[in-house]
Design a protein around this motif. Structure first.
Motif, PDB file in Angstrom:
ATOM      1  N   ASN A 146      24.897   0.292  57.586  1.00 20.74           N
ATOM      2  CA  ASN A 146      24.892  -0.500  56.358  1.00 20.74           C
ATOM      3  C   ASN A 146      23.477  -0.541  55.772  1.00 20.74           C
ATOM      4  O   ASN A 146      22.577   0.177  56.236  1.00 20.74           O
ATOM      5  CB  ASN A 146      25.437  -1.899  56.620  1.00 20.74           C
ATOM      6  CG  ASN A 146      24.673  -2.625  57.719  1.00 20.74           C
ATOM      7  OD1 ASN A 146      23.453  -2.534  57.805  1.00 20.74           O
ATOM      8  ND2 ASN A 146      25.393  -3.366  58.568  1.00 20.74           N
ATOM      9  N   ALA A 147      23.273  -1.392  54.782  1.00 15.46           N
ATOM     10  CA  ALA A 147      21.998  -1.430  54.068  1.00 15.46           C
ATOM     11  C   ALA A 147      20.820  -1.707  54.994  1.00 15.46           C
ATOM     12  O   ALA A 147      19.718  -1.184  54.781  1.00 15.46           O
ATOM     13  CB  ALA A 147      22.058  -2.482  52.956  1.00 15.46           C
ATOM     14  N   PHE A 148      21.046  -2.548  56.003  1.00  9.69           N
ATOM     15  CA  PHE A 148      19.948  -2.809  56.941  1.00  9.69           C
ATOM     16  C   PHE A 148      19.479  -1.512  57.598  1.00  9.69           C
ATOM     17  O   PHE A 148      18.274  -1.243  57.676  1.00  9.69           O
ATOM     18  CB  PHE A 148      20.365  -3.798  58.032  1.00  9.69           C
ATOM     19  CG  PHE A 148      19.350  -3.864  59.146  1.00  9.69           C
ATOM     20  CD1 PHE A 148      18.215  -4.637  59.012  1.00  9.69           C
ATOM     21  CD2 PHE A 148      19.517  -3.109  60.305  1.00  9.69           C
ATOM     22  CE1 PHE A 148      17.251  -4.667  60.020  1.00  9.69           C
ATOM     23  CE2 PHE A 148      18.567  -3.124  61.314  1.00  9.69           C
ATOM     24  CZ  PHE A 148      17.430  -3.914  61.171  1.00  9.69           C
ATOM     25  N   HIS A 149      20.416  -0.722  58.113  1.00  6.93           N
ATOM     26  CA  HIS A 149      20.040   0.523  58.800  1.00  6.93           C
ATOM     27  C   HIS A 149      19.324   1.477  57.856  1.00  6.93           C
ATOM     28  O   HIS A 149      18.348   2.130  58.250  1.00  6.93           O
ATOM     29  CB  HIS A 149      21.285   1.188  59.385  1.00  6.93           C
ATOM     30  CG  HIS A 149      22.030   0.339  60.365  1.00  6.93           C
ATOM     31  ND1 HIS A 149      23.150  -0.385  60.009  1.00  6.93           N
ATOM     32  CD2 HIS A 149      21.826   0.086  61.675  1.00  6.93           C
ATOM     33  CE1 HIS A 149      23.608  -1.036  61.063  1.00  6.93           C
ATOM     34  NE2 HIS A 149      22.819  -0.773  62.089  1.00  6.93           N
ATOM     35  N   PHE A 150      19.793   1.567  56.628  1.00  6.93           N
ATOM     36  CA  PHE A 150      19.176   2.492  55.668  1.00  6.93           C
ATOM     37  C   PHE A 150      17.708   2.121  55.455  1.00  6.93           C
ATOM     38  O   PHE A 150      16.826   2.973  55.477  1.00  6.93           O
ATOM     39  CB  PHE A 150      19.922   2.472  54.330  1.00  6.93           C
ATOM     40  CG  PHE A 150      21.403   2.728  54.437  1.00  6.93           C
ATOM     41  CD1 PHE A 150      21.928   3.535  55.438  1.00  6.93           C
ATOM     42  CD2 PHE A 150      22.285   2.150  53.533  1.00  6.93           C
ATOM     43  CE1 PHE A 150      23.297   3.765  55.540  1.00  6.93           C
ATOM     44  CE2 PHE A 150      23.651   2.374  53.620  1.00  6.93           C
ATOM     45  CZ  PHE A 150      24.160   3.183  54.626  1.00  6.93           C
TER      46      PHE A 150
ATOM     47  N   GLU B  36      29.385   9.595  56.939  1.00  6.35           N
ATOM     48  CA  GLU B  36      28.815   9.293  55.625  1.00  6.35           C
ATOM     49  C   GLU B  36      27.609   8.358  55.733  1.00  6.35           C
ATOM     50  O   GLU B  36      26.552   8.612  55.134  1.00  6.35           O
ATOM     51  CB  GLU B  36      29.878   8.671  54.715  1.00  6.35           C
ATOM     52  CG  GLU B  36      29.357   8.351  53.318  1.00  6.35           C
ATOM     53  CD  GLU B  36      30.413   7.719  52.432  1.00  6.35           C
ATOM     54  OE1 GLU B  36      30.086   7.401  51.265  1.00  6.35           O
ATOM     55  OE2 GLU B  36      31.564   7.531  52.889  1.00  6.35           O
ATOM     56  N   GLY B  37      27.739   7.267  56.473  1.00  5.15           N
ATOM     57  CA  GLY B  37      26.630   6.331  56.617  1.00  5.15           C
ATOM     58  C   GLY B  37      25.445   6.939  57.335  1.00  5.15           C
ATOM     59  O   GLY B  37      24.281   6.682  56.979  1.00  5.15           O
TER      60      GLY B  37
ATOM     61  N   ILE C 275      21.362   7.577  56.202  1.00  7.77           N
ATOM     62  CA  ILE C 275      20.178   7.329  57.030  1.00  7.77           C
ATOM     63  C   ILE C 275      19.287   8.560  57.046  1.00  7.77           C
ATOM     64  O   ILE C 275      18.062   8.470  56.859  1.00  7.77           O
ATOM     65  CB  ILE C 275      20.584   6.944  58.473  1.00  7.77           C
ATOM     66  CG1 ILE C 275      21.188   5.534  58.501  1.00  7.77           C
ATOM     67  CG2 ILE C 275      19.374   7.018  59.410  1.00  7.77           C
ATOM     68  CD1 ILE C 275      21.712   5.119  59.865  1.00  7.77           C
ATOM     69  N   ASN C 276      19.893   9.726  57.234  1.00 11.49           N
ATOM     70  CA  ASN C 276      19.106  10.956  57.309  1.00 11.49           C
ATOM     71  C   ASN C 276      18.468  11.325  55.983  1.00 11.49           C
ATOM     72  O   ASN C 276      17.349  11.847  55.943  1.00 11.49           O
ATOM     73  CB  ASN C 276      19.974  12.099  57.833  1.00 11.49           C
ATOM     74  CG  ASN C 276      20.123  12.049  59.337  1.00 11.49           C
ATOM     75  OD1 ASN C 276      19.170  11.785  60.047  1.00 11.49           O
ATOM     76  ND2 ASN C 276      21.326  12.294  59.830  1.00 11.49           N
TER      77      ASN C 276
ATOM     78  N   ARG D 207      29.602  15.707  65.130  1.00  9.22           N
ATOM     79  CA  ARG D 207      29.420  14.796  63.997  1.00  9.22           C
ATOM     80  C   ARG D 207      27.928  14.614  63.680  1.00  9.22           C
ATOM     81  O   ARG D 207      27.550  14.491  62.509  1.00  9.22           O
ATOM     82  CB  ARG D 207      30.069  13.449  64.294  1.00  9.22           C
ATOM     83  CG  ARG D 207      31.579  13.525  64.445  1.00  9.22           C
ATOM     84  CD  ARG D 207      32.218  12.157  64.653  1.00  9.22           C
ATOM     85  NE  ARG D 207      33.645  12.321  64.931  1.00  9.22           N
ATOM     86  CZ  ARG D 207      34.201  12.162  66.128  1.00  9.22           C
ATOM     87  NH1 ARG D 207      33.452  11.799  67.174  1.00  9.22           N
ATOM     88  NH2 ARG D 207      35.495  12.355  66.292  1.00  9.22           N
ATOM     89  N   ALA D 208      27.094  14.582  64.716  1.00  7.97           N
ATOM     90  CA  ALA D 208      25.657  14.459  64.490  1.00  7.97           C
ATOM     91  C   ALA D 208      25.138  15.635  63.672  1.00  7.97           C
ATOM     92  O   ALA D 208      24.293  15.462  62.782  1.00  7.97           O
ATOM     93  CB  ALA D 208      24.919  14.373  65.823  1.00  7.97           C
ATOM     94  N   LYS D 209      25.650  16.810  63.965  1.00 10.62           N
ATOM     95  CA  LYS D 209      25.255  18.001  63.198  1.00 10.62           C
ATOM     96  C   LYS D 209      25.726  17.884  61.756  1.00 10.62           C
ATOM     97  O   LYS D 209      24.979  18.180  60.816  1.00 10.62           O
ATOM     98  CB  LYS D 209      25.840  19.248  63.856  1.00 10.62           C
ATOM     99  CG  LYS D 209      25.378  20.554  63.249  1.00 10.62           C
ATOM    100  CD  LYS D 209      25.874  21.735  64.071  1.00 10.62           C
ATOM    101  CE  LYS D 209      25.361  23.059  63.523  1.00 10.62           C
ATOM    102  NZ  LYS D 209      25.798  24.214  64.376  1.00 10.62           N
ATOM    103  N   GLU D 210      26.946  17.435  61.551  1.00 10.20           N
ATOM    104  CA  GLU D 210      27.489  17.276  60.205  1.00 10.20           C
ATOM    105  C   GLU D 210      26.753  16.187  59.426  1.00 10.20           C
ATOM    106  O   GLU D 210      26.684  16.230  58.193  1.00 10.20           O
ATOM    107  CB  GLU D 210      28.990  16.968  60.267  1.00 10.20           C
ATOM    108  CG  GLU D 210      29.829  18.138  60.772  1.00 10.20           C
ATOM    109  CD  GLU D 210      31.321  17.843  60.773  1.00 10.20           C
ATOM    110  OE1 GLU D 210      31.745  16.923  60.028  1.00 10.20           O
ATOM    111  OE2 GLU D 210      32.053  18.517  61.530  1.00 10.20           O
ATOM    112  N   ALA D 211      26.198  15.226  60.138  1.00 11.25           N
ATOM    113  CA  ALA D 211      25.457  14.140  59.492  1.00 11.25           C
ATOM    114  C   ALA D 211      24.000  14.508  59.227  1.00 11.25           C
ATOM    115  O   ALA D 211      23.242  13.686  58.720  1.00 11.25           O
ATOM    116  CB  ALA D 211      25.525  12.882  60.343  1.00 11.25           C
ATOM    117  N   ASP D 212      23.588  15.733  59.603  1.00 12.19           N
ATOM    118  CA  ASP D 212      22.259  16.280  59.304  1.00 12.19           C
ATOM    119  C   ASP D 212      21.139  15.769  60.197  1.00 12.19           C
ATOM    120  O   ASP D 212      19.967  15.753  59.796  1.00 12.19           O
ATOM    121  CB  ASP D 212      21.880  16.036  57.832  1.00 12.19           C
ATOM    122  CG  ASP D 212      22.837  16.715  56.861  1.00 12.19           C
ATOM    123  OD1 ASP D 212      23.351  17.792  57.205  1.00 12.19           O
ATOM    124  OD2 ASP D 212      23.077  16.158  55.773  1.00 12.19           O
TER     125      ASP D 212
END
Length: 339
Positions: free
Chosen positions: A38-42, A83-84, A88-89, A152-157
Motif C-alpha cells: 500500500n501507500a506506506f510501502h511505496f 501489481e503492488g 515498489i520497484n 512472481r518476483a521476476k514478473e514484479a521486476d
C-alpha cells in the motif's frame, strides 16, 4: 578519499552503484491483511532509494498465507500481489538503486490464528502455538511455493532474490538440530537437514537466473545447535549450488539471551568469506560510515547491510559519506541541502 563503501559491486549480471544494502525489516503494514502493498510501502522503500542506498530489500515477504509472521505481512503467494510490488520497484529504480525481495516462510514462528507448520511439532515459546509436523507432501508444496514466488518476483521486476534462512523461520528450522528432530531424509545428519534449502534453491533457479542471496543465522546461541563447522558446510554447499552471497545474521532459532554490540555479527561473515571464498554481507548494529568502511577495506565482507540506522535516517548514505569525506550526489531536488 577513495571510499570503498561507495564503490560499485557486481553480483552476477547486476552492478550495484555502491555497497550499502537496506536490510530486510518487517513493517507489519499490510493493513488489509491480504499481503498487498500500500501507500506506506511505496513511500518507505522509495525514500531509501532516494537516499542513495545501492540495494533496497523489502521485508520478509510470505510465499504462502500460513507462512506469514503476522497477518499484516507482505505477501507474494498470489499473482494479485505483483501489481503492488511492481509499484515498489518503480519507485526504487527511479533513483538508480537496485531492488531485492526476501522470500520467507515463518514456520513455527507464524503468529496466526490458523494452523501453522514446521519440520517438527515443537513450539517456539508459550505464546505461540505448537505447529503441525510437515509431511513429505507438505514439504514439496512449500518448495513449489518458493518457486512460484520467485516467478512472481521476476514478473514484479525485482533485481535480486534473497531466501530467508535465518532468525528461526522455516528454512532455519530445517537446518538446525534444535528445531529439526525428523528421522526421514529431511532430518538427522547435517546433509539431510540441508536438503530442504538445497531443494528450494534448485527450484528457484528453474525460474530465476538473477543474483541469489541466502540469509542465515550463523550462531544459534544454545548448546546442541549448529556449530561454525556446520555453517561452513552449508556455505560450501550453497556456493556449489550457485548462491552468489550469504547475508550473515545470527540468533532467533530458539529463545536466547544475546548481548549485542556494534558489529557483533561481523566475525561470522568474515569467517565464512575467508574459509569458503563465498561473498558475504555484514549486518548487526553497523551505524557509522567509518565502521562500514573498515570492514570493507579489510575484506571482512563484501556488502554492508544497514537496518535500524536506515529507519532512523533514510539518508544514512549521505551521513556516511560526510564521515568519510566522500562527495555523494543526491536527488537534484535536494541539492541545496546536499552540498
Amino acid at each position: 578519499m577513495e571510499a570503498k563503501l561507495f564503490s560499485s559491486y557486481t553480483i552476477r549480471n547486476l552492478t550495484l552503484k555502491n555497497r550499502i544494502v537496506m536490510s530486510p525489516m518487517c513493517m507489519y503494514s499490510s493493513t488489509t491483511q491480504d499481503g498487498k502493498a500500500n501507500a506506506f510501502h511505496f513511500a518507505h522503500y522509495e525514500s531509501r532509494a532516494a537516499g542513495q542506498v545501492g540495494l533496497v530489500m523489502t521485508e520478509a515477504t510470505a510465499i504462502v498465507p500460513e507462512g506469514r509472521i503476522s497477518h499484516e505481512d507482505l505477501g507474494i503467494w498470489s499473482d494479485d500481489h505483483i501489481e503492488g510490488l511492481k509499484i515498489i520497484n518503480e519507485g526504487i529504480h527511479r533513483h538508480g538503486a537496485a531492488s531485492a525481495i526476501q522470500l520467507a516462510h515463518a514456520g513455527r514462528k507464524a503468529n496466526l490464528k490458523n494452523e501453522i507448520f514446521a519440520p517438527s511439532p515443537l513450539r517456539f515459546n508459550e505464546q505461540l502455538q505448537t505447529p503441525l509436523e510437515m509431511s513429505t507432501g507438505d514439504i514439496h508444496q512449500v518448495i513449489m511455493a518458493f518457486k512460484e514466488a520467485a516467478r512472481r518476483a521476476k514478473e514484479a521486476d525485482f533485481d535480486v532474490i534473497e531466501l530467508h534462512g535465518a532468525h528461526g523461520y522455516l528454512i532455519n528450522q530445517f537446518l538446525s538440530p534444535l528445531t529439526n528432530q525428523r528421522n526421514d531424509n529431511y532430518g538427522g545428519k547435517r546433509g539431510n537437514r540441508y536438503r530442504f534449502l538445497s531443494e528450494v534453491i534448485a527450484a528457484v533457479q528453474e525460474v530465476w537466473d538473477g543474483p541469489l542471496l541466502v540469509r542465515i543465522s550463523a550462531d544459534e546461541y544454545q548448546e546442541g545447535g549448529n556449530t561454525m563447522q556446520d555453517f561452513l558446510y552449508y556455505a560450501e554447499e550453497m556456493k556449489e549450488q550457485g548462491v552468489d552471497l550469504i547475508d550473515v545474521s545470527s540468533g532467533g532459532v530458539v529463545p536466547a539471551s544475546i548481548n549485542p554490540f556494534p558489529g557483533y555479527q561481523l566475525t561470522y561473515a568474515e569467517t565464512l568469506k575467508r574459509e569458503t571464498g563465498i561473498a558475504t554481507g555484514a549486518v548487526g548494529l553497523i551505524t557509522h560510515g567509518l565502521q562500514a568502511e573498515e570492514l570493507l577495506q579489510n575484506e571482512r565482507a563484501d556488502l554492508v547491510f544497514i537496518g535500524r540506522a536506515l529507519l532512523r535516517n533514510p539518508y544514512w548514505p549521505k551521513q556516511a559519506a560526510d564521515e568519510l569525506g566522500f562527495s555523494l550526489e543526491g536527488p537534484r531536488q535536494y541539492a541545496r541541502a546536499w552540498k
